[in-house]
Design a protein around this motif. Structure first.
Motif, PDB file in Angstrom:
ATOM      1  N   LEU A   1      -0.963  -8.144  -6.711  1.00  0.00           N
ATOM      2  CA  LEU A   1      -2.069  -9.049  -6.714  1.00  0.00           C
ATOM      3  C   LEU A   1      -0.577  -9.920  -5.638  1.00  0.00           C
ATOM      4  CD1 LEU A   1      -2.916 -11.325  -9.254  1.00  0.00           C
ATOM      5  CD2 LEU A   1      -4.581 -10.085  -6.822  1.00  0.00           C
ATOM      6  N   TRP A   2       1.201 -10.239  -5.948  1.00  0.00           N
ATOM      7  CA  TRP A   2       1.511 -10.118  -5.033  1.00  0.00           C
ATOM      8  C   TRP A   2       1.554  -9.289  -3.591  1.00  0.00           C
ATOM      9  CZ3 TRP A   2       5.605  -7.546  -3.047  1.00  0.00           C
ATOM     10  CH2 TRP A   2       6.838  -8.140  -1.872  1.00  0.00           C
ATOM     11  N   PHE A   3       1.707  -7.811  -3.705  1.00  0.00           N
ATOM     12  CA  PHE A   3       1.802  -6.710  -2.595  1.00  0.00           C
ATOM     13  C   PHE A   3       0.408  -7.256  -2.209  1.00  0.00           C
ATOM     14  CE2 PHE A   3       0.737  -2.666  -1.059  1.00  0.00           C
ATOM     15  CZ  PHE A   3       1.925  -3.182  -0.520  1.00  0.00           C
TER      16      PHE A   3
ATOM     17  N   MET B   1       0.939  -8.489   1.709  1.00  0.00           N
ATOM     18  CA  MET B   1       0.342  -7.840   3.533  1.00  0.00           C
ATOM     19  C   MET B   1      -0.602  -8.359   4.068  1.00  0.00           C
ATOM     20  SD  MET B   1       2.372  -4.253   2.835  1.00  0.00           S
ATOM     21  CE  MET B   1       0.977  -3.651   3.933  1.00  0.00           C
ATOM     22  N   GLU B   2      -1.021  -9.675   3.185  1.00  0.00           N
ATOM     23  CA  GLU B   2      -1.979 -10.439   4.196  1.00  0.00           C
ATOM     24  C   GLU B   2      -0.988 -11.093   5.216  1.00  0.00           C
ATOM     25  OE1 GLU B   2      -4.461 -12.209   0.981  1.00  0.00           O
ATOM     26  OE2 GLU B   2      -6.083 -10.009   1.183  1.00  0.00           O
TER      27      GLU B   2
ATOM     28  N   SER C   1      -4.850  -6.607   6.541  1.00  0.00           N
ATOM     29  CA  SER C   1      -5.915  -7.042   5.435  1.00  0.00           C
ATOM     30  C   SER C   1      -6.038  -5.934   4.266  1.00  0.00           C
ATOM     31  CB  SER C   1      -7.203  -7.411   6.337  1.00  0.00           C
ATOM     32  OG  SER C   1      -7.703  -6.746   7.230  1.00  0.00           O
ATOM     33  N   LEU C   2      -6.022  -6.054   3.169  1.00  0.00           N
ATOM     34  CA  LEU C   2      -6.834  -5.127   2.512  1.00  0.00           C
ATOM     35  C   LEU C   2      -7.928  -5.552   1.745  1.00  0.00           C
ATOM     36  CD1 LEU C   2      -3.775  -5.397   0.207  1.00  0.00           C
ATOM     37  CD2 LEU C   2      -3.929  -3.332   1.739  1.00  0.00           C
ATOM     38  N   LYS C   3      -9.042  -3.608   2.278  1.00  0.00           N
ATOM     39  CA  LYS C   3     -10.700  -4.237   1.959  1.00  0.00           C
ATOM     40  C   LYS C   3     -10.892  -4.667   0.529  1.00  0.00           C
ATOM     41  CE  LYS C   3     -11.044  -1.351   5.511  1.00  0.00           C
ATOM     42  NZ  LYS C   3     -11.390  -0.178   6.281  1.00  0.00           N
ATOM     43  N   ASP C   4      -9.720  -3.149   0.320  1.00  0.00           N
ATOM     44  CA  ASP C   4      -9.913  -3.059  -1.673  1.00  0.00           C
ATOM     45  C   ASP C   4      -8.900  -3.135  -2.265  1.00  0.00           C
ATOM     46  OD1 ASP C   4     -12.450  -2.711  -3.413  1.00  0.00           O
ATOM     47  OD2 ASP C   4     -12.905  -0.626  -3.005  1.00  0.00           O
ATOM     48  N   ASN C   5      -8.784  -3.261  -3.360  1.00  0.00           N
ATOM     49  CA  ASN C   5      -8.278  -3.173  -4.539  1.00  0.00           C
ATOM     50  C   ASN C   5      -8.476  -2.544  -5.616  1.00  0.00           C
ATOM     51  OD1 ASN C   5      -5.013  -3.712  -5.243  1.00  0.00           O
ATOM     52  ND2 ASN C   5      -5.381  -6.165  -5.518  1.00  0.00           N
TER      53      ASN C   5
END
Length: 141
Positions: free
Chosen positions: A30-32, A36-37, A42-46
């Protein structure tokens, strides 16, 4: 991102072990994502991959998936469910034979060691593992 540490507590089952390990690792994930945000990406998927289907059910459904054998598990490990419900991450099944974490945590021998080593060393692209997972899912249906 990968992390391997010795467990700090004793557990009664493999399911509980997977649940505890995920709960300990999740803050880093979650920190990563937040880092990044904040940098403008933006991360589409985690996605967190698991090879234990019972652990996946407990991480997605929380206490509702507990049976008599798992009622003892501390409630603090069920905050994963909140993150899944908020769509901050997904938990997916990944067959054990292509689980890269095994390379770091289990004494592998023979062809399995050599195959996983090729991915770890960068000799083969990681995308092949995902394609392998998708192809296996199609053959099971």
């Amino acid at each position: 991102h990968a992390r391997s540490t010795t467990s700090k507590i004793n557990v009664k089952s493999a399911t509980e072990s997977e649940l505890v390990a995920t709960a300990e690792y999740l803050p880093y994930t979650l920190w990563f994502r937040h880092f990044m945000e904040a940098q403008g990406y933006s991360l589409k998927d985690n996605v967190i991959y698991q090879d234990n289907k019972s652990a996946i059910l407990m991480e997605i459904n929380g206490r509702n998936s507990c049976t008599g054998n798992s009622r003892h598990i501390n409630i603090r490990y069920f905050w994963i469910k909140d993150r899944v419900d908020n769509k901050e991450l997904r938990i997916e099944y990944l067959p054990t034979h292509i689980m890269l974490a095994d390379y770091y945590t289990k004494p592998l021998q023979g062809s399995r060691f050599r195959v996983l080593r090729e991915y770890i060393m960068g000799w083969r692209p990681m995308s092949e593992l995902i394609v392998t997972k998708i192809d296996e899912g199609k053959s099971e249906n």
